[in-house]
Motif scaffolding. Sequence first.
Motif, short mmCIF file in Angstrom:
data_model
loop_
_atom_site.label_atom_id
_atom_site.label_comp_id
_atom_site.label_asym_id
_atom_site.label_seq_id
_atom_site.Cartn_x
_atom_site.Cartn_y
_atom_site.Cartn_z
N LEU A 285 0.86 -1.27 -0.04
CA LEU A 285 0.00 -0.01 -0.11
C LEU A 285 0.90 1.25 -0.21
N GLU A 286 2.08 1.16 0.75
CA GLU A 286 3.00 2.59 0.58
C GLU A 286 3.47 2.44 -0.81
N LEU A 287 3.76 1.22 -1.56
CA LEU A 287 3.94 1.59 -3.00
C LEU A 287 2.82 1.93 -3.76
N ALA A 288 1.59 1.77 -3.29
CA ALA A 288 0.32 2.15 -4.09
C ALA A 288 0.46 3.59 -3.99
N GLU A 289 0.64 4.07 -2.78
CA GLU A 289 0.81 5.61 -2.43
C GLU A 289 1.81 6.32 -3.22
N GLU A 290 2.80 5.72 -3.64
CA GLU A 290 3.96 6.06 -4.28
C GLU A 290 3.67 6.22 -5.60
N ALA A 291 2.96 5.01 -6.09
CA ALA A 291 2.54 5.04 -7.70
C ALA A 291 1.46 6.23 -7.73
N PHE A 292 0.50 6.75 -7.20
CA PHE A 292 -0.48 7.67 -7.35
C PHE A 292 0.40 9.05 -7.16
N ARG A 293 1.57 9.12 -6.51
CA ARG A 293 2.23 10.47 -6.41
C ARG A 293 3.00 10.54 -7.52
N GLU A 294 3.48 9.31 -8.23
CA GLU A 294 4.60 9.69 -9.21
C GLU A 294 3.60 9.72 -10.71
N GLU A 295 2.61 8.90 -10.63
CA GLU A 295 2.07 8.81 -12.10
C GLU A 295 0.65 9.56 -12.11
N GLY A 296 -0.07 10.14 -10.83
CA GLY A 296 -0.95 10.97 -10.83
C GLY A 296 -2.15 10.15 -10.72
N ASN A 297 -3.37 10.69 -10.16
CA ASN A 297 -4.49 10.07 -9.52
C ASN A 297 -5.25 9.17 -10.49
N ASP A 298 -5.08 9.21 -11.90
CA ASP A 298 -5.60 8.34 -12.59
C ASP A 298 -4.46 7.16 -13.02
N LEU A 299 -3.32 7.19 -12.67
CA LEU A 299 -2.16 6.43 -12.98
C LEU A 299 -1.60 6.62 -14.23
N GLY A 300 -1.87 8.06 -14.85
CA GLY A 300 -1.57 8.40 -16.18
C GLY A 300 -1.48 7.60 -17.25
N GLU B 251 -5.78 0.05 -22.20
CA GLU B 251 -6.94 0.85 -21.53
C GLU B 251 -7.38 -0.35 -20.50
N GLY B 252 -8.62 -0.20 -20.33
CA GLY B 252 -8.96 -1.27 -19.46
C GLY B 252 -9.16 -1.01 -17.92
N ARG B 253 -8.62 -2.18 -17.13
CA ARG B 253 -8.82 -2.14 -15.55
C ARG B 253 -7.85 -1.31 -14.95
N PHE B 254 -8.46 -0.49 -14.15
CA PHE B 254 -7.48 0.17 -13.22
C PHE B 254 -6.82 -0.65 -12.24
N SER B 255 -7.43 -1.75 -11.68
CA SER B 255 -6.89 -2.76 -10.91
C SER B 255 -5.55 -3.40 -11.49
N ARG B 256 -5.60 -3.61 -12.97
CA ARG B 256 -4.44 -4.34 -13.29
C ARG B 256 -3.43 -3.21 -13.75
N ARG B 257 -3.72 -2.00 -13.87
CA ARG B 257 -2.85 -0.97 -14.03
C ARG B 257 -2.08 -0.84 -12.80
N LEU B 258 -2.73 -0.83 -11.77
CA LEU B 258 -2.14 -0.55 -10.40
C LEU B 258 -1.34 -1.88 -10.20
N ALA B 259 -1.64 -3.15 -10.61
CA ALA B 259 -0.54 -4.11 -10.44
C ALA B 259 0.55 -4.06 -11.22
N ASN B 260 0.34 -3.52 -12.37
CA ASN B 260 1.58 -3.30 -13.31
C ASN B 260 2.66 -2.35 -12.59
N ARG B 261 1.99 -1.21 -12.19
CA ARG B 261 2.92 -0.15 -11.53
C ARG B 261 3.55 -0.78 -10.22
N LEU B 262 2.67 -1.62 -9.42
CA LEU B 262 3.23 -2.01 -8.07
C LEU B 262 4.43 -3.11 -8.58
N ARG B 263 4.43 -3.99 -9.62
CA ARG B 263 5.65 -4.67 -9.87
C ARG B 263 6.98 -3.85 -9.93
N TYR B 264 6.89 -2.62 -10.47
CA TYR B 264 7.99 -1.84 -10.75
C TYR B 264 8.23 -1.55 -9.29
#
Length: 301
Positions: free
Chosen positions: A217-232, A278-291
């Motif tokens: 969840l800390e990495l999710a916080e970092e993801a939104f900070r770095e990519e933007g609210n919609d994960l860019g 495009e598509g699922r926000f959930s999977r876009r977050l998983a993609n970013r969390l793997r980084y």
Amino acid sequence: MEIGVIGLGRMGRIVADRLLADGHSVVAYDVDPETVAAAAEDGVTPAESIPDLAEQLDAPKRIWLNVPAGDPVDAALEELEPHVDSDDIVVDGGNSNFENSIRRAEETDATYLDCGTSGGPAGAELGFSMMIGGPEWAYEELTPAFDAVATGPEGHDRMGPPGSGHYVKMIHNGVEYALMQAYGEGFELLANGRYDLDMEAIAHTWNNGAVIRSWLLELAEEAFREEGNDLGDVADYVAGGSTGTWTVQEALEQEVPVPLIYQALSERFNSRATGDGEGRFSRRLANRLRYGFGRHEIARK
Ligand SMILES: NC(=O)C1=CN([C@@H]2O[C@H](COP(=O)(O)OP(=O)(O)OC[C@H]3O[C@@H](n4cnc5c(N)ncnc54)[C@H](O)[C@@H]3O)[C@@H](O)[C@H]2O)C=CC1
Ligand SMILES: O=C(CO)[C@H](O)[C@H](O)COP(=O)(O)O
């Protein structure tokens, strides 16, 4: 202690650096000579090949593999084979399939430790969590090195016989998939729900005292900070999947229901079938969390 490190990528370089920082000496080899040269500038003794690394080590030899799982592990062991005997210890720190680790422990003349490693490159400063399988004497012999690479003495343990370290790490990764899927679904609903919400602020609030606070969840916080609210431009494409697949296969064999882990794995496969980014926000977050934890390349739209 003198240790040979084979593979100086994202994980191997951290292993080498943490061993050096704790006063151990490291002889290191990677198929990429530039990687070896860079590590040599920071204190490792370079080797030109696996036989050269083995010859530079005094007996009994201690060798730590950090190469990609699969054929590179067998290739490295084959090259080591003429240079090792049962007094020597080889550690496989990668995400190897546990059945391969059982086979390798039987085949090699060296004593073999399978070492499931968690924490990812992003965990370098804290050290790793390590799940180790193999003979007790070898685990004890290498404990000073494990103390150095893990978070400390609490960051590693012997799980049991050969294969058990990679078995536990495989299931750890299944849990990792399901947790990412759960966070992803929650944020997808928040992003598409009835309020105009700030995802980073929600993750930050949850990370401070909430039941569901965690490193992911800390990495999710970092993801939104770095990519933007919609994960860019982070795409709906989740790579990886081998350890999760093995977890599901094992669950089928043991007749243990793992619907969450299976669903999370299926979502990854679905993301690749869709292929439009495009598509699922959930999977876009998983993609970013793997980084976030593993420094795996982010698929972008
Ligand atoms: N990145 C991560 O988050 C984590 C990775 N792992 C596992 O650790 C292992 C290594 O992963 P990474 O460091 O991320 O990969 P990486 O791709 O960053 O590094 C692998 C290194 O091994 C070298 N290599 C490949 N074949 C070789 C050979 N035959 N001899 C010598 N060097 C060779 C490559 O040149 C590369 O430098 C994999 O099994 C991976 O699944 C485990 C936990 C976390
Ligand atoms: O082991 C890991 C983290 O614990 C590695 O990052 C692994 O690559 C994650 O699995 P996948 O690549 O299938 O997402």
